[in-house]
Design a protein around this motif. Structure first.
Motif, short mmCIF file in Angstrom:
data_model
loop_
_atom_site.label_atom_id
_atom_site.label_comp_id
_atom_site.label_asym_id
_atom_site.label_seq_id
_atom_site.Cartn_x
_atom_site.Cartn_y
_atom_site.Cartn_z
N LEU A 43 25.23 -3.23 57.82
CA LEU A 43 25.37 -3.13 59.28
C LEU A 43 25.72 -1.68 59.65
N ARG A 44 24.89 -1.06 60.46
CA ARG A 44 25.12 0.34 60.85
C ARG A 44 25.03 0.46 62.37
N PRO A 45 26.15 0.33 63.07
CA PRO A 45 26.11 0.45 64.53
C PRO A 45 25.99 1.91 64.97
N GLY A 58 15.47 1.75 56.92
CA GLY A 58 16.82 1.67 57.49
C GLY A 58 17.64 2.90 57.18
N ASP A 59 17.44 3.46 56.00
CA ASP A 59 18.15 4.69 55.63
C ASP A 59 17.76 5.81 56.58
N ILE A 60 16.48 5.98 56.77
CA ILE A 60 16.00 7.10 57.60
C ILE A 60 16.34 6.88 59.08
N SER A 75 18.65 5.08 60.47
CA SER A 75 20.07 5.10 60.85
C SER A 75 20.58 6.54 60.96
N ASP A 76 20.09 7.43 60.12
CA ASP A 76 20.45 8.85 60.32
C ASP A 76 19.89 9.33 61.66
N GLU A 77 18.67 8.93 61.98
CA GLU A 77 18.09 9.33 63.27
C GLU A 77 18.96 8.79 64.42
N PRO A 114 31.11 5.25 55.44
CA PRO A 114 30.42 5.94 56.54
C PRO A 114 28.97 6.15 56.15
N VAL A 115 28.11 6.36 57.13
CA VAL A 115 26.67 6.52 56.86
C VAL A 115 26.37 7.89 56.26
N HIS A 116 27.21 8.86 56.59
CA HIS A 116 26.92 10.23 56.15
C HIS A 116 27.14 10.44 54.66
#
Ligand code: NAD
Ligand code: IPM
Ligand code: MN
Length: 367
Positions: free
Chosen positions: A105-107, A244-246, A248-250, A275-277
């Motif tokens: 889950l990446r809000p 999803g990786d790409i 979510s950074d966008e 964290p996503v980073h």
């Protein structure tokens, strides 16, 4: 309330931001009288240096013996000559596989007071709130065969999905959409990839059990554009691992910085929060990394694993209050200009605000 949390600080800014997230969890535990145990272990580059392996056996055992895992970030330029299977990043993939969580889950939320951090116009960002549900254990990341020949003339990876892998993540996404604005966007490349044709069919099948949720399918290339053009169009977005990786950074452009994004990985034996980073080598060691993505990941831990919704919400309110106060790291910009605060200053400010909110809540319940 007892909670055993394995903390994996990792590399680069990982330890810097994780320290702040742990500080906030300690504050929540102290004030509420919860018993949180923290056990720190090496992973990634730090584990390669200390133990010769990016995901040592001792680290895996500690993770599997805990209630939740909180990770910083792994990787760094010092490991670039290693093969994908030996690198710090391989340690993270092994961790994810061992824990078994398949729904990541990446809000990505727009915050008014830091709207100037984003190149998007404020009227496009206003109230944008997208929840990505990234499939985390399948696709190109784990498909076999994979490799490159000795002459470096041919390389190959395999994108593979089973119907069950798609079904289980789709159910999580539909369930989450049901609790939000009842809209689910499934992102694929069904005009080219067989795995995406399977993905789309299974998502359509699952949709029959969620008639209250409006489902749309989007091709990944046009979705990438729509997300920036009009982020408010989207509520929950479900997609395969690499997309999803790409994406979510966008999506961090919605929040204004990659340092803002949190994640929770659920559905397996042990939940994972990170964290996503990444390890942000360009700013590591300077004490200026934004800790809010890591802190928001700690809030997700309290919500999803510990079912402490009030405490999670208090941390999230504290984050908004600190953003409003203008005390932000240099990756963010408020009405007062670019941030100049250090990681620890932001962490301490959130900690004080959380303490304040918790004490107020307890005083209210005491009368
Ligand atoms: P990155 O996410 O580390 O950094 C991208 C950009 O965002 C950089 O300019 C960085 O300074 C900035 N940034 C990232 N986190 C920030 C924070 N908390 N505060 C302020 N700014 C922040 O991506 P990268 O540079 O492409 O990758 C560096 C390393 O991290 C690579 O080894 C990569 O494999 C790894 N990585 C790890 C994870 C993870 O552990 N979950 C995620 C992504 C990348
Ligand atoms: C992420 C990262 C990881 C991924 C890497 C470091 C393996 O980019 O968590 O987004 O690709 O999943
Ligand atoms: Mn990534």
């Amino acid at each position: 309330m007892k909670l055993r949390i394995t903390v994996l600080p990792g590399d680069g800014v990982g330890p810097e931001v994780t320290q702040e997230a742990v500080g906030i969890l300690r504050t929540v535990a102290d004030i509420n009288g919860y018993n949180f145990e923290f056990n720190e272990c090496p992973i990634g580059g730090a584990a390669i240096v200390a133990e010769g392996h990016p995901f040592p056996r001792k680290t895996m055992d500690a993770c599997l013996d805990s209630d939740a895992v909180l990770l910083g970030a792994v990787g760094g330029p010092g490991f670039d000559s290693l093969s994908p299977q030996q690198r710090p990043e391989a340690g993270l993939l092994q961790l994810r596989k061992a824990l078994g969580g398949f729904a990541n889950l990446r809000p990505a939320v727009a915050y008014d007071s830091i709207a100037a951090s984003s190149p998007l116009r404020p009227e496009i960002l206003k109230d944008a709130n997208v929840l990505f549900v990234r499939e985390l254990l399948g696709g190109l990341y784990f498909g076999e065969p994979r490799g490159v020949d000795d002459a470096y003339e041919n390389g190959y990876n395999t994108m593979r999905y089973s119907a069950e892998e798609v079904r289980r993540v789709a159910k999580v996404a539909f369930g989450l959409a049901r609790g939000r604005r009842q809209k689910l966007t499934s992102v694929d490349k069904a005009n080219v990839l067989e795995t995406s044709r399977l993905w789309r069919k299974v998502v359509n099948d699952v949709a029959r059990d969620y008639p209250d949720v409006t489902l749309e399918h989007c091709l990944v290339d046009s979705f990438a554009m729509q997300l920036i053009l009009d982020p408010r169009r989207f509520d929950v977005v479900v997609t395969e691992n690499l997309f999803g990786d790409i994406l979510s950074d966008e999506a961090s452009v919605i929040s204004g910085s990659l340092g803002m994004l949190a994640s929770a990985t659920i559905g397996g034996a042990i939940d994972l929060y990170e964290p996503v980073h990444g390890s942000a080598p360009d700013i590591a060691g300077k004490g200026i990394a934004n800790p809010l993505g890591a802190i928001a990941s700690a809030a997700m831990l309290l919500r999803h694993t510990a079912k402490l919704e009030h405490d999670a919400a208090d941390i999230e309110s504290a984050i908004v209050a600190i953003l409003d106060s203008g005390l932000v790291t240099p990756d963010l910009q408020t009405a007062g200009g670019r941030g100049t605060a250090h990681t620890q200053e932001v962490g301490c400010a959130v900690e004080r605000m959380v303490a304040d909110l918790l004490n107020r809540r307890m005083a209210y319940h005491a009368v």
